[in-house]
Design an enzyme around this catalytic site. Structure first.
Site, PDB file in Angstrom:
ATOM      1  N   CYS A   8       0.200  -1.001   0.533  1.00 40.59           N
ATOM      2  CA  CYS A   8       0.701   0.349  -0.427  1.00 40.59           C
ATOM      3  C   CYS A   8       0.894   1.618   0.239  1.00 40.59           C
ATOM      4  O   CYS A   8       2.312   1.126  -0.132  1.00 40.59           O
ATOM      5  CB  CYS A   8      -0.887   0.001   1.373  1.00 40.59           C
ATOM      6  SG  CYS A   8      -0.201  -0.369   2.986  1.00 40.59           S
ATOM      7  N   ASN A  11       2.013   1.844   4.463  1.00 39.05           N
ATOM      8  CA  ASN A  11       2.616   0.174   5.059  1.00 39.05           C
ATOM      9  C   ASN A  11       1.663   0.262   6.591  1.00 39.05           C
ATOM     10  O   ASN A  11       2.898  -0.521   7.424  1.00 39.05           O
ATOM     11  CB  ASN A  11       3.909  -0.348   4.370  1.00 39.05           C
ATOM     12  CG  ASN A  11       4.098  -1.609   5.286  1.00 39.05           C
ATOM     13  OD1 ASN A  11       5.109  -2.130   5.866  1.00 39.05           O
ATOM     14  ND2 ASN A  11       3.632  -2.831   5.308  1.00 39.05           N
ATOM     15  N   CYS A  13      -1.872   1.233   7.118  1.00 39.07           N
ATOM     16  CA  CYS A  13      -3.056   0.473   7.402  1.00 39.07           C
ATOM     17  C   CYS A  13      -2.864  -0.598   7.115  1.00 39.07           C
ATOM     18  O   CYS A  13      -3.623  -1.572   7.104  1.00 39.07           O
ATOM     19  CB  CYS A  13      -3.953   1.344   6.987  1.00 39.07           C
ATOM     20  SG  CYS A  13      -3.496   3.010   8.140  1.00 39.07           S
ATOM     21  N   ARG A  14      -3.519  -0.529   5.780  1.00 41.89           N
ATOM     22  CA  ARG A  14      -3.952  -1.481   4.962  1.00 41.89           C
ATOM     23  C   ARG A  14      -2.740  -2.498   4.030  1.00 41.89           C
ATOM     24  O   ARG A  14      -3.208  -3.692   4.809  1.00 41.89           O
ATOM     25  CB  ARG A  14      -4.303  -1.206   3.414  1.00 41.89           C
ATOM     26  CG  ARG A  14      -5.616  -0.114   3.391  1.00 41.89           C
ATOM     27  CD  ARG A  14      -5.648   0.731   1.831  1.00 41.89           C
ATOM     28  NE  ARG A  14      -4.950   1.688   2.163  1.00 41.89           N
ATOM     29  CZ  ARG A  14      -4.378   2.562   1.084  1.00 41.89           C
ATOM     30  NH1 ARG A  14      -5.656   2.011  -0.292  1.00 41.89           N
ATOM     31  NH2 ARG A  14      -3.788   2.979   0.181  1.00 41.89           N
ATOM     32  N   SER A  15      -2.043  -2.516   3.818  1.00 39.76           N
ATOM     33  CA  SER A  15      -1.240  -3.672   3.464  1.00 39.76           C
ATOM     34  C   SER A  15      -1.303  -4.634   4.036  1.00 39.76           C
ATOM     35  O   SER A  15      -0.821  -6.091   4.870  1.00 39.76           O
ATOM     36  CB  SER A  15       0.156  -3.323   2.539  1.00 39.76           C
ATOM     37  OG  SER A  15       0.187  -2.951   2.989  1.00 39.76           O
ATOM     38  N   ASP A 126      -8.322   3.858   1.203  1.00 45.02           N
ATOM     39  CA  ASP A 126      -7.059   4.478   2.129  1.00 45.02           C
ATOM     40  C   ASP A 126      -7.712   4.712   2.866  1.00 45.02           C
ATOM     41  O   ASP A 126      -9.210   5.661   3.500  1.00 45.02           O
ATOM     42  CB  ASP A 126      -6.818   5.110   1.545  1.00 45.02           C
ATOM     43  CG  ASP A 126      -5.463   5.352   2.735  1.00 45.02           C
ATOM     44  OD1 ASP A 126      -5.557   4.903   3.742  1.00 45.02           O
ATOM     45  OD2 ASP A 126      -3.994   6.061   2.563  1.00 45.02           O
TER      46      ASP A 126
HETATM   47  P1  4NP Z   1      -1.530   3.148   4.217  1.00 48.14           P
HETATM   48  O1  4NP Z   1      -2.542   3.982   4.456  1.00 48.14           O
HETATM   49  O2  4NP Z   1      -0.864   2.810   2.566  1.00 48.14           O
HETATM   50  O3  4NP Z   1      -2.855   1.785   3.834  1.00 48.14           O
HETATM   51  O4  4NP Z   1      -1.018   2.120   4.912  1.00 48.14           O
HETATM   52  C1  4NP Z   1      -1.463   5.353   5.026  1.00 48.14           C
HETATM   53  C2  4NP Z   1      -1.265   5.598   5.797  1.00 48.14           C
HETATM   54  C3  4NP Z   1      -0.838   6.862   6.020  1.00 48.14           C
HETATM   55  C4  4NP Z   1      -0.340   7.985   4.852  1.00 48.14           C
HETATM   56  C5  4NP Z   1      -0.815   7.413   3.979  1.00 48.14           C
HETATM   57  C6  4NP Z   1      -1.849   6.729   4.034  1.00 48.14           C
HETATM   58  N1  4NP Z   1       0.415   9.312   5.577  1.00 48.14           N
HETATM   59  O5  4NP Z   1       0.032   9.625   4.472  1.00 48.14           O
HETATM   60  O6  4NP Z   1       0.894   8.984   6.138  1.00 48.14           O
END
Ligand code: 4NP
Length: 159
Positions: A8, A11, A13-15, A126
């Site tokens: 994702c 790294n 939340c989703r992955s 997200d």
């Molecule tokens: P992820 O979510 O891609 O599912 O881990 C996010 C976590 C942090 C950020 C963006 C998306 N960020 O911009 O810090």
């Protein structure tokens, strides 16, 4: 061993959740000697961080424990993993673009939801900037997508 990498943006939340659900499912199906998993982010904002506490708490409520420290996707991952599953189109394009610049094949890159019956072009949303219900929605999507993906692996590799 068939190695799967979930990718994702951050790294956190989703992955890592996709990885944890995958590991939980393969253990239940007694496939953990044949399959393994890791996760990574296309961005480097959160390297070394634990997953988002909302994601961890929500996973725990669903009986899944996430144990991962964030890392960034690296060009070695193209060779290291048999399957690279991107959570959304932006992650997919990022990885595909990297492969193109490095003149590497990326036939093993897929969109996570492409394994769902009606998921073909859909993204795993997200949940980072949203409310807590977003985390349960993501959990439900990732559980179904992982079950379909594991069914596909069992069939394709005769596990
Ligand atoms: P992820 O979510 O891609 O599912 O881990 C996010 C976590 C942090 C950020 C963006 C998306 N960020 O911009 O810090």
């Amino acid at each position: 061993m068939i190695k799967v990498l979930f990718v994702c943006l951050g790294n956190i939340c989703r992955s890592p959740l996709a990885e944890a659900i995958f590991l939980d499912e393969i253990e239940k199906r007694d496939l953990d000697s044949r399959l393994s998993a890791d996760s990574a982010g296309t961005a480097g904002y959160h390297i070394g961080d634990l997953p988002d506490s909302r994601s961890r708490e929500n996973a725990q409520r669903n009986g899944v424990t996430i144990a991962h420290r964030a890392r960034q996707f690296h060009s070695d991952d193209f060779e290291e993993f048999d399957y690279i599953l991107a959570m959304d189109h932006s992650n997919y394009r990022h990885i595909a673009g990297m492969a193109e610049r490095l003149d590497l094949k990326a036939d093993h890159l897929h969109l996570m939801r492409s394994f769902q019956v009606d998921g073909a072009q859909q993204e795993v949303p997200d949940p980072y900037y949203g409310g807590s219900q977003g985390f349960q929605q993501v959990f439900d999507i990732l559980l179904d997508a992982n079950q379909r993906f594991i069914d596909y692996l069992v069939k394709t590799h005769q596990l």
